[in-house]
Enzyme design. Structure first.
Site, PDB file in Angstrom:
ATOM      1  N   ASP A 253      -2.650   3.194  -3.540  1.00 57.51           N
ATOM      2  CA  ASP A 253      -1.955   3.057  -3.171  1.00 57.51           C
ATOM      3  C   ASP A 253      -0.590   4.473  -2.792  1.00 57.51           C
ATOM      4  OD1 ASP A 253       0.084   2.448  -0.346  1.00 57.51           O
ATOM      5  OD2 ASP A 253      -0.170   0.754  -0.485  1.00 57.51           O
ATOM      6  N   HIS A 287      -1.972   7.479  -1.478  1.00 65.14           N
ATOM      7  CA  HIS A 287      -2.551   7.493  -0.189  1.00 65.14           C
ATOM      8  C   HIS A 287      -1.041   8.523   0.028  1.00 65.14           C
ATOM      9  CE1 HIS A 287      -4.959   4.322   0.897  1.00 65.14           C
ATOM     10  NE2 HIS A 287      -3.712   3.264   1.135  1.00 65.14           N
TER      11      HIS A 287
END
Length: 450
Positions: A253, A287
């Protein structure tokens, strides 16, 4: 003469006490096995208790493989993982019971114990050249797959029982996905926290997640999580005086994220994340490289990000929020950054992370202002995206000495007082800057090449 002898004895006793307080507490002497043949949770707890009784000390892990459940620390304790030491955390969910006070994506909950955990402590250190492995796969699989086969579980039932007043207002929809995974390292309301030198991998959830802490240093840490749900790297939430440097991060993430609580729960606490420095870090898979939000309801202010390299993240710098969050993000400085192979946008300031309808300004309305980016070289799919709210535009953003190679340029909507100074944008197609509903747009020395 007699007085001298008494004084000498007292000195020896004091010296012995001081030496004992500074001793290394080798976990092998307390029953831990370095071949991971036995769960070492109790042995580690005994070593911590022994050190704490004398005011603190260093819990020492020599080279070897150790299997353990959660480790609960006390004040003035150092965890030292020697080179070659591997601390493997059990993937038996029952080992993380009873549930403890925790925080999950900006909401206060009772949940599985974090793998490293403590509340209201001082002078905590996790250091060394060893590795800690969270063995998160079983947690990831249950959250993403198993719960769909059998949506009920004893752990989910226990979570619901302990969080009756939280689930409906603050966690709508989440509990239907299963129980909540624990963070890897979560200290709450602590002072003087140092995490240094270690390698961390396979976190069940967020990896390094101090909450409401003061004077936090994360230095020279390597974090490796594969593609996996919510395995952010470093997430200091509602902390004060945070220093992150010389870290190498590749995760499932966001690499580094600054947060301060979510919606009602975050506004109720209203503790900002403030006075952070992030420098000399490399970010690979993730991300976002450095991200603020979207849980920023307590506010984020006075943040300096510098001298970092992002190579392969989806986005570079990303600040995100939505209506309902509230909170103010302000006084952010980003300088001397190199970005390569950015899959989406190099720079994002998005106040509509969740799509919502316009509403009157209230405590639910977030604010972005006084954000300054300079000396950035980037290679990305898109140069940038600024998207404010009609009722609360992004305000006072400057871009200085920027060089970006991208397929498309900047898109700016609902903003005011945005300035570009000496910005070179090489795009494959379209304009360098596309602006809509922008007031006081200043363009000085912008060069666009095809």
């Amino acid at each position: 003469m007699k007085l001298l002898k008494i004084a000498a004895v007292c000195l020896l006793i004091c010296s012995a006490s001081m030496a004992s307080a500074q001793d290394y507490y080798n976990v092998l002497k307390y029953g831990a096995k370095r071949d991971s043949s036995k769960l070492a949770t109790a042995a580690i707890a005994k070593a911590i208790d022994a050190a704490a009784r004398l005011g603190g000390g260093t819990i020492y892990f020599p080279a070897g493989k150790y299997l353990t459940g959660p480790i609960h620390l006390k004040s003035n304790i150092t965890i030292l993982l020697d080179a070659g030491a591997e601390l493997h955390f059990s993937d038996n969910f029952d080992d993380y019971l009873p549930m403890v006070r925790s925080r999950w994506e900006g909401t206060d909950v009772m949940n599985f114990s974090p793998l490293f955990y403590g509340e209201y402590l001082e002078n905590i250190t996790i250091t060394g050249r060893g590795t800690i492995n969270g063995h998160g796969k079983k947690w990831w699989d249950y959250a993403e797959k198993e719960v769909k086969k059998s949506p009920g579980s004893k752990w989910q039932d226990e979570f619901k029982r302990l969080n009756k007043d939280v689930i409906a207002p603050d966690l709508p929809g989440w509990i239907e996905l299963g129980f909540l995974r624990p963070p890897f390292i979560q200290f709450m309301n602590c002072k003087n926290l140092l995490i240094e030198g270690i390698t961390i991998c396979n976190s069940p959830f967020w990896t390094v997640n101090p909450e409401f802490c003061e004077n936090v240093t994360v230095k020279g840490v390597t974090i490796n999580n594969p593609i996996s749900p919510n395995t952010d790297g470093i997430n200091p939430e509602s902390c004060k005086y945070v220093h992150i440097s010389d870290c190498h991060i590749s995760v499932g993430d966001d690499c580094i994220t600054i947060k301060s609580g979510k919606d009602r729960a975050g506004r109720k606490m209203a503790i900002p994340a403030e006075n952070y420095t992030i420098t000399n870090c490399t970010m690979l898979s993730g991300h976002g490289g450095v991200v603020i939000g979207s849980e920023m309801s307590g506010g984020v202010k006075k943040i300096a990000i510098s001298n970092c390299i992002f190579d392969g993240t989806d986005r570079g710098i990303r600040i995100k929020t939505a209506r309902g969050r509230g909170g103010v993000v302000e006084d952010i400085r980003v300088d001397n950054i190199i970005m390569k192979n950015i899959g989406l946008q190099a720079i994002v300031l998005d106040m509509q992370y969740a799509k919502t309808k316009e509403e009157p300004v209230s405590e639910r309305t977030p604010v972005f202002r006084n954000i300054h980016l300079s000396n950035i070289t980037a290679q990305a799919n898109a140069a940038g995206y600024l998207n404010g709210l009609a009722e609360m535009p992004i305000e006072n953003v400057t871009f200085s000495n920027i060089n970006i190679d991208a397929k498309t340029g900047f898109v700016i909507k609902e903003a005011k007082q945005v300035s570009f100074h000496e910005v070179h944008i090489n795009t494959v197609s379209g304009p360098a800057i596309e602006a809509k509903s922008v007031k006081k747009l200043n363009i000085d020395g912008v060069i666009k090449d095809y």
